[in-house]
Design an enzyme around this catalytic site. Sequence first.
Site, mmCIF file in Angstrom:
data_model
loop_
_atom_site.group_PDB
_atom_site.id
_atom_site.type_symbol
_atom_site.label_atom_id
_atom_site.label_comp_id
_atom_site.label_asym_id
_atom_site.label_seq_id
_atom_site.Cartn_x
_atom_site.Cartn_y
_atom_site.Cartn_z
ATOM 1 N N SER A 1 6.507 -0.276 10.363
ATOM 2 C CA SER A 1 5.126 -0.144 9.728
ATOM 3 C C SER A 1 4.672 1.237 9.110
ATOM 4 C CB SER A 1 4.208 -0.455 11.005
ATOM 5 O OG SER A 1 2.997 -0.036 10.625
ATOM 6 N N HIS B 1 9.197 -3.581 3.671
ATOM 7 C CA HIS B 1 8.962 -3.692 2.079
ATOM 8 C C HIS B 1 10.191 -4.074 1.196
ATOM 9 C CE1 HIS B 1 5.667 -0.652 3.624
ATOM 10 N NE2 HIS B 1 5.011 -1.807 3.140
ATOM 11 N N LYS C 1 5.189 -9.581 9.536
ATOM 12 C CA LYS C 1 4.620 -8.707 10.261
ATOM 13 C C LYS C 1 2.949 -8.934 10.487
ATOM 14 C CE LYS C 1 3.018 -4.584 10.975
ATOM 15 N NZ LYS C 1 2.709 -3.472 10.585
ATOM 16 N N MET D 1 0.756 -1.103 0.049
ATOM 17 C CA MET D 1 0.086 -0.057 -0.133
ATOM 18 C C MET D 1 0.814 1.278 -0.232
ATOM 19 S SD MET D 1 -3.433 -0.896 1.891
ATOM 20 C CE MET D 1 -3.049 -0.453 3.571
ATOM 21 N N GLY D 2 2.116 1.059 -0.180
ATOM 22 C CA GLY D 2 2.913 2.152 -0.506
ATOM 23 C C GLY D 2 3.591 2.647 1.028
#
Lengths: 277, 277
Positions: B181, B33, B145, B26-27
């Site tokens: 996060s 990521h 996660k 979701m960027g």
Amino acid sequence: MEIITDIMSLRVRLQRESSIAFVPTMGNLHAGHLSLVQIARQHAACTVVSIFVNRLQFAPHEDFDRYPRTQENDCRLLKESGADIVFLPDEKTLYPVSQTFQVSLPVMADTLEGACRPGFFRGVATVVLKLFNIVQPQIAVFGQKDFQQLQIIRGMVEQFNLPIEILAGETVRADDGLALSSRNSYLEPKQRQEASQLAWVLQQVKQRVEAGENNFARLEQWAAQRLHERGWKVDYVAVCHQQTLSRATIDDRQYAILGAAWLGQTRLIDNLLFSRP
Amino acid sequence: MEIITDIMSLRVRLQRESSIAFVPTMGNLHAGHLSLVQIARQHAACTVVSIFVNRLQFAPHEDFDRYPRTQENDCRLLKESGADIVFLPDEKTLYPVSQTFQVSLPVMADTLEGACRPGFFRGVATVVLKLFNIVQPQIAVFGQKDFQQLQIIRGMVEQFNLPIEILAGETVRADDGLALSSRNSYLEPKQRQEASQLAWVLQQVKQRVEAGENNFARLEQWAAQRLHERGWKVDYVAVCHQQTLSRATIDDRQYAILGAAWLGQTRLIDNLLFSRP
């Protein structure tokens, strides 16, 4: 023609194909199915037909156990029709664990067949999605006789972005107009004679709509009454908008007339599609 | 690195790739990521990363509108990380019509995150299925996660027979233990300092289970109480069976300890996986 029963072997076998057309069936094949195979053959190098009686789309009281299983004859017919591969999974192959991931459907799936057979389309959509992912065809062919199913599969393919083109095969009929169906084999001779009345009644409704009749509810009632008088138990006769399958209005252009009714213990469905200028 | 926004262009571009690994995001990308991108690169010739804030998985009261959107920086990071293609669809591209076909999930999706965020996993599974069908990767990489999400995606792939191997990337943590996060960016400096307590508490629970503690309910209570005393609003701390995510029993071998709690307006989640001999 090859007969393949497990998923891994099928995947390996299909890797070498440049294009695949797929016809999912529940077996007990008739000329309707075979016409879908012909469409498939015209659109891809390799035609795969699956035969699987899908428990997930039968309610507990329905005819899963007595559904006609004619595997040997089916394979003979498919070979004659030029199918390349028959995929014949058993239940443990497609459902090794309880199928707790399923496809949830729009309200269109709650009308007509969906209203009469709760859970039916969810079971159909789920097994078709699984088979699509196993076969990975570019083309899949479905019969127009199950028109609501066809529209639901089209919607699923579109909304799930499946890279598959859905083709429809026109309903194949016996000489007296009865739509071919595996369930026709349940009919006793006298019932078989009466069975063509369903198509005849839908045809009458179609002609009256084409002639300008706009009171669709009255037409539906007339059709149901006519069948009822001849001993049918009618689930529905419905004049619908062809795309959405909601009840038609006089402003619609494209219509679908759908009917489902029982002759004794046998449930038959049929439909007619047409446009009004 | 190419940036592609429409489905047709992406499909055409990917046709020439022999193998594809996919990382859906979701960027608002962070090192977590980017570690998934590294795993992807090791497993396929072409790495595709999608960035799409998926409205379908947010409840109306949740943070869809304020979810951090940092597209330019994300693309820079992905280029540096060696991603080959970024898929950047807008909402009309992924949801041209109301998404009425969705994925319905097993009861595992109703516990933990699913209990706190009804509809969340249905939205996740539906968009992931769509993205899988668009990208058609052989490999897809998800962060550990979001462990419950990872297990649900694994279940979906298995039960829908998707020809995709799911790989998991270990949780990347800040020096003080806080799991990275996108939502960490909501934290004010004092909250950021406190935030590592969630990981610390889970670590304590893990150590006590490893040491032979068998009263899991008491451990869960202790953990929740500890966070509560420090000003957190706790959604859950749960000692679970790692595969099913049902509450663990002392006979289990593989455990997952999962926690979700609020610091002010920010909801953080974390988990630890381990085995007991």
